[in-house]
Design an enzyme around this catalytic site. Structure first.
Site, PDB file in Angstrom:
ATOM      1  N   PRO A  27       0.802  -1.415   0.032  1.00  6.91           N
ATOM      2  CG  PRO A  27      -0.346  -1.325   1.968  1.00  6.91           C
ATOM      3  CD  PRO A  27       0.673  -2.173   1.006  1.00  6.91           C
ATOM      4  N   GLY A  58       2.253   4.926   0.541  1.00  9.61           N
ATOM      5  CA  GLY A  58       2.250   5.997   1.669  1.00  9.61           C
ATOM      6  C   GLY A  58       1.835   5.522   2.908  1.00  9.61           C
ATOM      7  N   GLY A 100       4.229   3.374   5.105  1.00 10.31           N
ATOM      8  CA  GLY A 100       5.422   3.220   6.049  1.00 10.31           C
ATOM      9  C   GLY A 100       5.923   1.828   5.785  1.00 10.31           C
ATOM     10  CG  LEU A 101       3.917  -1.375   4.979  1.00  7.80           C
ATOM     11  CD1 LEU A 101       2.748  -2.318   4.498  1.00  7.80           C
ATOM     12  CD2 LEU A 101       4.358  -1.884   6.076  1.00  7.80           C
ATOM     13  CB  SER A 109       8.727   5.462  -2.152  1.00  2.00           C
ATOM     14  OG  SER A 109       7.492   6.156  -1.575  1.00  2.00           O
ATOM     15  CB  ALA A 110      12.448   2.105  -0.942  1.00  2.00           C
ATOM     16  CG  ASP A 131      12.359   3.047   3.709  1.00  2.00           C
ATOM     17  OD1 ASP A 131      12.954   2.529   4.628  1.00  2.00           O
ATOM     18  OD2 ASP A 131      11.387   3.486   3.505  1.00  2.00           O
TER      19      ASP A 131
HETATM   20  C1  MEV Z   1      10.823   5.774   6.889  1.00  2.00           C
HETATM   21  O1  MEV Z   1      10.341   4.636   6.402  1.00  2.00           O
HETATM   22  C2  MEV Z   1      11.741   5.631   8.111  1.00  2.00           C
HETATM   23  C3  MEV Z   1      12.088   6.958   8.602  1.00  2.00           C
HETATM   24  O2  MEV Z   1      13.296   6.673   9.529  1.00  2.00           O
HETATM   25  C4  MEV Z   1      12.573   8.285   7.302  1.00  2.00           C
HETATM   26  C5  MEV Z   1      13.928   7.147   6.780  1.00  2.00           C
HETATM   27  O3  MEV Z   1      14.642   6.219   7.172  1.00  2.00           O
HETATM   28  O4  MEV Z   1      14.344   7.842   5.574  1.00  2.00           O
HETATM   29  C6  MEV Z   1      11.241   7.986   9.254  1.00  2.00           C
END
Ligand code: MEV
Length: 298
Positions: A84, A86, A88-89, A92-93, A135
């Site tokens: 999904p 945006g 946090g998984l 984008s990377a 990431d």
């Molecule tokens: C993002 O997945 C994690 C953060 O630590 C940002 C990063 O490491 O670039 C918030």
């Protein structure tokens, strides 16, 4: 035509602190983004988000970087993702790394995995400002990795249940929020980052010992520290408490926070119960596992 896929990731420990060079442990997970690349006179990008190059800034930047190395006119890109966006998984990377790798293979550019990870990191930095290499490195190499040393750790012998709030969050904005807090309270935030670092170092040894129960306890402490940095939200808290009450070893935010996802570490026989508890707390539960497989063909 070349198709490459790359995995998403969760943080066991250390998000945000890692942006400032602190320790973190992240794991590649069994959710992947697949990118197909075909040479063309013009560039076009198609995904579930629709057709149009401006909807895909990471992919566009990755193509721009590879164009300088391979000198092609354009590429037809098709993206198919289980991660999904945006949330946090590491979506984008994963799309960045799969795009770079597929172009690398399609046009015989000859970049190594390390060079692809590095190029992916520069794409993330240019699009979102401050970004750690976590990431993009995990998405390229797979497995469980200690940052910033990039040391590969043992795989985890337990399940992972993710809870998605469905509330998208911007990593750039959340990293900016923590940066402001750090400017206002440098001494306090320094101590919080140090505590997260100490947790991560303990976590490193516990992973080698396979002690999921204590890893979970440390994840809970890490969660308290993330809350103190202001990256929590009520939806995440509800799912985190629900997962713990249902018997997870531990549960916390994963990634930037402010929405996005939480992650619970669970024994195989508790995964279903924890997933159900997360759903009852309003989240979309995703049962997954750590994967050794980084970016590759297919
Ligand atoms: C993002 O997945 C994690 C953060 O630590 C940002 C990063 O490491 O670039 C918030």
């Amino acid at each position: 035509m070349t198709i490459c896929s790359a995995p998403g990731k969760i943080f066991l420990f250390g998000e945000h602190a890692v942006v400032y060079g602190g320790f973190a442990i992240a794991c590649a997970i069994d959710l992947r983004t697949r990118v197909s690349i075909q040479g063309s006179l013009e560039t076009s990008i198609t995904s579930k988000l629709g057709r149009g190059i401006n909807r895909h800034p990471y992919v566009l930047k990755a193509i721009e970087k590879m164009k300088m190395l391979a000198g092609f006119d354009g590429v037809k890109v098709k993206i198919d993702s289980e991660i999904p966006p945006g949330s946090g998984l590491g979506s984008s990377a994963a799309v960045t790394i799969a795009t770079l790798s597929a172009i690398n293979m399609e046009f015989d550019v000859g970049l190594s995995d390390e060079e692809i990870a590095e190029l992916g990191h520069s794409v993330e930095r240019e699009i979102q400002g401050a970004a750690s290499p976590t990431d993009t490195f995990i998405s390229t190499m797979g497995g469980v990795v200690l940052m910033p040393s990039r040391r590969r750790l043992k795989n985890l012998d337990c399940d992972i249940v993710i809870g998605d709030t469905g509330k998208t969050s911007s990593t750039k904005e959340l990293v900016g929020r923590v940066s402001l807090l750090r400017e206002r309270y440098p001494d306090i935030v320094h101590m919080i980052f140090n505590a997260i670092g100490a947790i991560t170092r303990r976590g490193e040894h516990l992973i080698e010992e396979g002690d999921c129960s204590t890893i979970g306890e440390l994840m809970n402490i890490n969660q308290g520290l993330l809350e103190s940095l202001g990256v929590g939200c009520p939806e995440l808290s509800a799912q985190i408490y629900a997962a713990r009450d249902a018997g997870a070893f531990g549960a916390k935010i994963t990634g930037a926070g402010g929405g996005g996802c939480m992650v619970a570490l669970v024994s195989h026989d508790r995964a279903e119960k924890v997933a159900k508890a997360i759903e009852e707390a309003g989240g979309h539960a995703i049962k997954t596992r750590v994967t050794e497989d980084g970016c590759g063909k297919g």
